[in-house]
Design an enzyme around this catalytic site. Sequence first.
Site, PDB file in Angstrom:
ATOM      1  N   SER A 127       0.822  -1.206   0.000  1.00 32.09           N
ATOM      2  CA  SER A 127       0.000   0.000   0.000  1.00 32.09           C
ATOM      3  C   SER A 127       0.852   1.251   0.000  1.00 32.09           C
ATOM      4  O   SER A 127       1.972   1.255   0.545  1.00 32.09           O
ATOM      5  CB  SER A 127      -0.906   0.001   1.238  1.00 32.09           C
ATOM      6  OG  SER A 127      -1.524   1.257   1.419  1.00 32.09           O
ATOM      7  N   TYR A 152      -2.200   0.053   9.924  1.00 25.47           N
ATOM      8  CA  TYR A 152      -2.411  -0.530   8.598  1.00 25.47           C
ATOM      9  C   TYR A 152      -1.138  -0.450   7.766  1.00 25.47           C
ATOM     10  O   TYR A 152      -0.681  -1.445   7.193  1.00 25.47           O
ATOM     11  CB  TYR A 152      -3.564   0.181   7.889  1.00 25.47           C
ATOM     12  CG  TYR A 152      -3.728  -0.241   6.444  1.00 25.47           C
ATOM     13  CD1 TYR A 152      -4.146  -1.527   6.114  1.00 25.47           C
ATOM     14  CD2 TYR A 152      -3.444   0.646   5.401  1.00 25.47           C
ATOM     15  CE1 TYR A 152      -4.292  -1.917   4.790  1.00 25.47           C
ATOM     16  CE2 TYR A 152      -3.597   0.264   4.079  1.00 25.47           C
ATOM     17  CZ  TYR A 152      -4.013  -1.009   3.777  1.00 25.47           C
ATOM     18  OH  TYR A 152      -4.144  -1.403   2.469  1.00 25.47           O
TER      19      TYR A 152
END
Length: 341
Positions: A127, A152
């Site tokens: 990501s 995350y």
Amino acid sequence: MKILVTGAAGFIGFFTAKQLLERGETVIGLDNFNDYYDVSLKNARAGILDAYENFSMVRIDLADRAAMDTLFAKEKFDKVVHLAAQAGVRYSIENPHAYIDSNIVGTLHILEGCRHNGVEHLVYASSSSVYGANTAMPFSVHQNVDHPLALYGATKKANELMAHTYSNLYGLPTTGLRFFTVYGPFGRPDMALFMFTKNIIEGKPIDVFNYGHHRRDFTYIDDIVEGVIHTMDHTATPNEDWDAADPDPGTSMAPYRLYNIGNQQPVELMRYIEVIEECVGKKAEKNLLPLQPGDVPDTWADTEALSNDVGYAPSTPIEVGVKNFVDWYLEFYKDQLRESA
């Protein structure tokens, strides 16, 4: 080939599996159909995939070690595209344990399955969140990414490190793809495009964080899928020029690669909202708010490495991509919209 696509009932996984099926591959989809967002959307995606004779879906949680071991031993996949994860920056602040179970433990089970069953290449989702506190633009895979701003991003960075150890120890070719704000039809309901479109249509205000000063490298789903599949076909190899005295974070002496996969054209959030308004035909009522914890003000992908290695060339402007999403939304939710009219 027989290919495992994890997260096949998810947004990117669905379109990736569909494209692989259409080119004739045998695809096993894996998803746990959790209720992080509306399960009916996941069921709708899965229903489309189920129409293909060369597809089958298994409902397994990545954290279920025994089930994962059995699946890999039974199917003997040629390649694995690992797109399943607990997504969402802000949700990682509220429910951190879900990210460890899915993104850390689950990815370990994928790596172990690949290692013990002769998988030729593992492509996995990372990501843009790994860039965290970095401010040098555009973001490059050759930058250090040791300062994530939310759990995350930390789990995605951990996935990259875990993959490198397996590439180094066992010669498993691994490629990580750092996705930049993917959008399009069948997109996730927790993403800005979905929430903005829904609220504008319903005449409700939209929350615009950082007072609308965000810039995001919005990347259309078709461009993402093209990059994922081309990368899967291009098995990672060692960088023969890699220098341990001056290590390049994006490559290695092991068969390991990292790539950004974005649009290379960051767009201001206010412009993005304008395009949604144009497509919906209504103006948004904006609730301007400060930057949320864990968010970064801007993202911008340097995709030169991916372009050079696999010919990645994103081609969808937001005006086209957003219209495609709005058209899909109006069709998919037409019964609900009719009832609420």
